[in-house]
Scaffold this active site. Structure first.
Site, mmCIF file in Angstrom:
data_model
loop_
_atom_site.group_PDB
_atom_site.id
_atom_site.type_symbol
_atom_site.label_atom_id
_atom_site.label_comp_id
_atom_site.label_asym_id
_atom_site.label_seq_id
_atom_site.Cartn_x
_atom_site.Cartn_y
_atom_site.Cartn_z
ATOM 1 C CG HIS A 28 -2.036 -1.226 1.347
ATOM 2 N ND1 HIS A 28 -1.646 -2.263 1.630
ATOM 3 C CD2 HIS A 28 -3.053 -1.329 0.821
ATOM 4 C CE1 HIS A 28 -2.795 -3.301 1.430
ATOM 5 N NE2 HIS A 28 -3.614 -2.616 1.230
ATOM 6 C CE LYS A 239 -5.540 5.368 -0.712
ATOM 7 N NZ LYS A 239 -6.664 4.655 -0.427
ATOM 8 N NE ARG A 311 -24.167 -15.559 38.275
ATOM 9 C CZ ARG A 311 -25.139 -14.625 38.651
ATOM 10 N NH1 ARG A 311 -24.999 -13.384 38.208
ATOM 11 N NH2 ARG A 311 -26.302 -14.944 39.083
ATOM 12 C CD GLU A 359 -19.958 -5.786 25.001
ATOM 13 O OE1 GLU A 359 -19.956 -4.829 23.933
ATOM 14 O OE2 GLU A 359 -20.915 -5.623 25.549
ATOM 15 C CG HIS A 408 -25.246 -14.632 32.822
ATOM 16 N ND1 HIS A 408 -24.327 -13.907 33.568
ATOM 17 C CD2 HIS A 408 -26.745 -14.079 33.482
ATOM 18 C CE1 HIS A 408 -24.959 -13.550 34.912
ATOM 19 N NE2 HIS A 408 -26.239 -13.368 34.543
ATOM 20 N NE ARG A 466 -29.048 -15.240 36.221
ATOM 21 C CZ ARG A 466 -30.404 -15.600 36.867
ATOM 22 N NH1 ARG A 466 -30.735 -16.620 36.621
ATOM 23 N NH2 ARG A 466 -30.897 -14.677 37.261
#
Lengths: 611, 611
Positions: A28, A239, A311, A359, A408, A466
């Site tokens: 690239h 670019k 848990r 997350e 869970h 759980r």
């Protein structure tokens, strides 16, 4: 600041970018050329501080190329810094070279491997947390971002979290070169729109012409003075900058120049001095105080007759083992009162960071922490780690040391329904090269396996349940990674039933019922799903007529398929009992029954197999 | 507008939220109470248009609860709208009830199942695209978002894309109730910060007190008049609103009230009229013109001797089959010149949407399109679908009809290196309930399988290869889902070698080399990895001594484990050849060799097995 020398060094970077990619025949160059001033000034303008003789110096600044496809620029920087030779640069993208298509850990200065876009800023955030709060080493982390990758939500997760933690040691450099892979980006050259977004996310934004050395110098000077918030330098660039037939042109993404074009380009670039090398400032300090380590931990104290959800045992274990592993850092995706990471947050608040419901960023931050020698333990519902699968996938290439705990797991969570049930997580974590997947069934094994996870260098997944379950093991029992426990065994065993987590308890109930009818089964706790205890599995296949696996998980990639593959040469059939029907809300026991992974279902299956 | 009646209806919503969750013994009453005015006014204030007698009416407005845990409010709305009975409402969260913990497709009015946060806005975006561009039905899509879920990057992906497409028929309602699951959100009650962010993402932002009926009414009036951009109503609310001991209090997330607390709450709420029902406005029209369908497609024209990359054949196939499947919508994550979705974009630009580098949003949009009767085909590099695993996971619960095409599978992509290699994708897609996983090896099978994917109702994954491969099949060959092709077969077959994609070609080369030495192997093209052609596999296990599988993918969850599990009762061993070493940059052939999945490696393995 010698602008004239900077100019020459940056021209040399352009030369190396062009020559190395043409030599490789791919790569690239145009995405590299746009950022030559941005990176050249950073490195050789006295802003970046790094000791090339001691890359492990904890006070070194950090540089992450989140736009990993700009690797030709990355490697050229280190060539011009005299950290690698020109000869090595010319091995770019060749089999066996340390200079891969995107930066990997093979290259000695790579902080984190990149190439899947939008991940670098989270890793930088992790390093900035180390610098500001954990080691207080006060180094700066610079992250080069492409404009295309700001379409990735993970970038905005990192933006939001970085300003929440007021990380004024984190500097993002956004290379707005307008063009993506196949077309113009959503915002094109509208740098003021990027500015508006960065400021809305409570960052300091500095807009510049990123191909002007002077403006870039000014930007870094300003950026390094900002207090109380992270800084984004928003650089309008072209670019392919520097070569007229590449500059700002479509259809040049990811293409190396052929011989003719290369010659034209080099002619336009003009004479370069390939002997020229740039100087990089040294960091301020070199020695970091070591954390005190306590080698004697409090013992595990669960005893028979107690029940505890695994848990919860995970939360207790984090607190128990921390004195021996003071590099531990615990994070959670705003579920800490469900995963019980909150026990740790309360006991050691300075070593806990709330990552909120993001997350991907949590996994990326763990990356950065791990690369700084920390041992991150991150938790959320097992189902929600699927959100971070791309980051988790990249972790296998990053020589990382991250511990994931998914609570869970399975249909046994009950009323909350399918969206909250981790039913693909074992498969996801097993699919990584060299990963460890642990699935404890009681408080003792959870505690011991959490410590094993801390001890083991690498990616470890711990799956928790759980529901409360009874204690099965003595507090002094050992649980090595790659082991298993044979809980019921006799010379009359007809069939082996293998479970883990919630299903092990179902298997033990089935054992009782069958024994009452004179049918003996072997029951194995397969707490280590990866690596597998092949020896015990093979022994069971030899000594019993068939293997039945039971798991609160889908079939594909799960415990059953792992066992079936391991025993495929044994001649004994493996019957897989797993979640195969669309799960719904209901009581845990109703759901285990509905999916056919309950004790009665096991009893039925055993009878069928031996019939 | 009868404010007094609205007040009574909203009070009744609160009553139902409290009573139904207490009856269930679990659920999220406080997260429901905060949004009672927001949803009550929308539904019964004359803003939402919906024909309960004809929920399939394509002109109906759409309502998505992205904060799916507010399901008690959701179900209460439909109760008060007289669409379900109070008796049914009281089955909330019970096994067998249509009213699950988070809205699922069991409930007849669910647009898309939610519960994994941050996904609803993307689904709404998909519906808004249908309304504005595809069917031009001009309905509105309303999405209720929680404040906690704005930490998810996928929300910002959707925000950015919605304003790019100027979707003024998309209205997000942000319930800023300040409190997450375990603590205050990052921004707390700072509604002006949310406004700044929404405006920076080029949305119209309307800030209100979300518990004031009057302000909510005004907000919807204003929102429905906005042109040229999407609208976000940013509503400051109190979690647990209406009940003093719940209002704005921590530690009440996800907890139903016990009998005593419930009585106190109902007393505070005061008298409600459980016979009261609200009226919902009808949509403007009911009949949609059908798209013209061409049943005769142009034939596939590849012939022996040609070579073509299967990714390119995928692009060609999309163009060929569209006239027969005019509900097809193609999208790509800004890689269309690599996946060759660009062929379709050029041929049918009105049915192509660029989704930029935001895979989560792309999958979520596909969700929304699919729920509106479209057949979305979405593509990117196989590796990058891992980014959207949580959305893909939810697709299995959504009765969706999405076709995923992952290009650049495996180490055979070459120089770009590990970050770009799809090595976990088969496992990921296999792990969904009822998914179809297809892996064509040549142009003909790619084309036919792309059409099979369009025909099949459900989630289908098509895995394509970067490299060119020779045509293996006649253009009139059929490729049913669940089938396979036995390409080499004789009575002297010692061993069966199973490949797919790039490794099938390696297996065919190995066949030639072994045949020259008088060793015969059976070669099977396992183009359908899920479901499996068990009949052919079992026949091969019966007729040959062993099975060797070869795949350009990791072991866990892959083709080999699938076959091993299917044949576990056969007594014949399954040897899995797969990617087991850390891959690097290099030439495709060097990498196949390095990983031991090349023709020479297969020859060696066959010899070892029969030795």
């Amino acid at each position: 600041m010698n602008i004239n020398k900077l100019e020459k060094l940056i021209k040399l970077l352009r030369y190396y970018i062009l020559v190395s990619t043409s030599k490789a025949g791919s790569g690239h160059p145009t995405s590299s050329l746009s950022a030559a001033e941005l990176m050249g000034v950073l490195m050789f303008g006295g802003f970046f501080r790094f000791d090339f003789k001691n890359k492990e110096n904890p006070f070194n600044d950090r540089l992450i190329f989140s736009k990993g496809h700009a690797s030709p620029l990355y490697y050229s920087l280190f060539t011009v810094a005299n950290a690698i030779t020109e000869n090595e640069l010319m091995t770019l993208r060749k089999f066996g070279s340390r200079l891969e298509g995107h930066p990997t850990m093979e290259f000695p200065f790579t902080e984190v491997p990149t190439g899947s876009l939008g991940q670098g800023l989270s890793a930088g955030l992790g390093m900035a947390l180390v610098s500001k709060f954990l080691n207080k080493t006060n180094f700066k982390t610079f992250v080069l971002l492409g404009d295309s990758e700001t379409a990735e939500g993970s970038v905005w997760e990192a933006m939001q979290t970085a300003s929440f933690y007021k990380l004024d040691n984190l500097i993002a450099i956004l290379d707005v070169n307008r063009l993506g892979q196949s077309r113009q980006t959503m915002l094109g050259h509208d740098v003021l729109n990027y500015k508006k977004k960065a400021e809305a996310f409570d960052w300091e934004a500095i807009v510049i012409d990123g191909n002007s050395i002077k403006e870039v110098v000014n930007a870094y000077e300003k950026a390094l003075k900002v207090k109380g918030k992270p800084v984004m330098i928003i650089a309008k660039t072209l670019k392919g900058k520097g070569i007229s037939f590449l500059e700002n042109k479509e259809n040049w993404h990811g293409k190396a120049l052929g011989e003719k074009d290369l010659n034209l380009a080099l002619e336009e670039l003009g004479k370069v001095d390939v002997k020229l090398r740039g100087k990089v400032k040294l960091p301020r300090k070199v020695v970091l105080k070591k954390q005190p380590v306590t080698s004697n931990l409090k013992p595990v104290t669960y005893s028979f007759g107690e029940t505890i959800a695994t848990r919860k045992a995970y939360g207790n274990a984090l607190v128990r083992i921390f004195p021996k592993y003071p590099e531990m850092v615990v994070m959670d995706g705003e579920t800490s009162n469900s995963t019980y990471a909150e026990f740790f947050a309360k006991a050691y608040p300075a070593h806990y960071f709330e990552m909120f419901i993001a997350e991907q960023n949590m996994a990326g931050v763990a990356f950065g922490l791990s690369r700084q020698g920390k041992i991150p333990f991150i938790s959320t519902f097992a189902a929600f780690f699927s959100r971070a699968f791309d980051q988790i996938r990249m972790a296998q290439y990053a020589d990382t040391n991250i511990k994931f705990c998914g609570s869970h797991a399975g249909v046994s969570i009950g009323e909350d329904g399918a969206s909250q049930m981790g039913l693909e997580d074992i498969g996801m974590f097993r699919s990584l090269l060299g990963s460890v997947v642990l699935y404890p069934s009681d408080g003792v094994s959870t505690d011991k396996l959490t410590e094993e996870a801390a001890k083991h260098k690498g990616v470890v997944y711990i799956r928790t349940t759980r529901k409360e379950t009874p204690i099965l093991y003595k507090a002094n029992e050992k649980f090595p990674i790659g082991g298993s426990k044979t809980l019921r065994e006799s010379k009359s065993d007809k069939v082996t039933v293998i479970g883990a987590g919630i299903t092990l308890h179902e298997a033990l109930s089935a054992y009782e019922e069958l024994r009452a009818k004179g049918i003996f089964i072997r029951v194995i706790d397969l707490y280590s799903i990866s690596p597998l205890d092949n020896k015990t599995l093979k022994k069971a296949a030899k000594e019993t007529e068939a293997i039945i696996t039971v798991e609160d998980h889908h079939i594909a990639g799960g415990l059953g398929e792992a066992v079936a593959a391991a025993l495929s040469g044994s001649g004994k059939p493996v019957y897989i009992m797993a979640v195969t029907k669309m799960p719904h809300s209901g009581k845990p026991d109703e759901l285990l029954e509905y999916e056919g992974i309950s004790a009665p279902a096991i009893v039925k299956q055993v009878k069928k197999v031996i019939a």
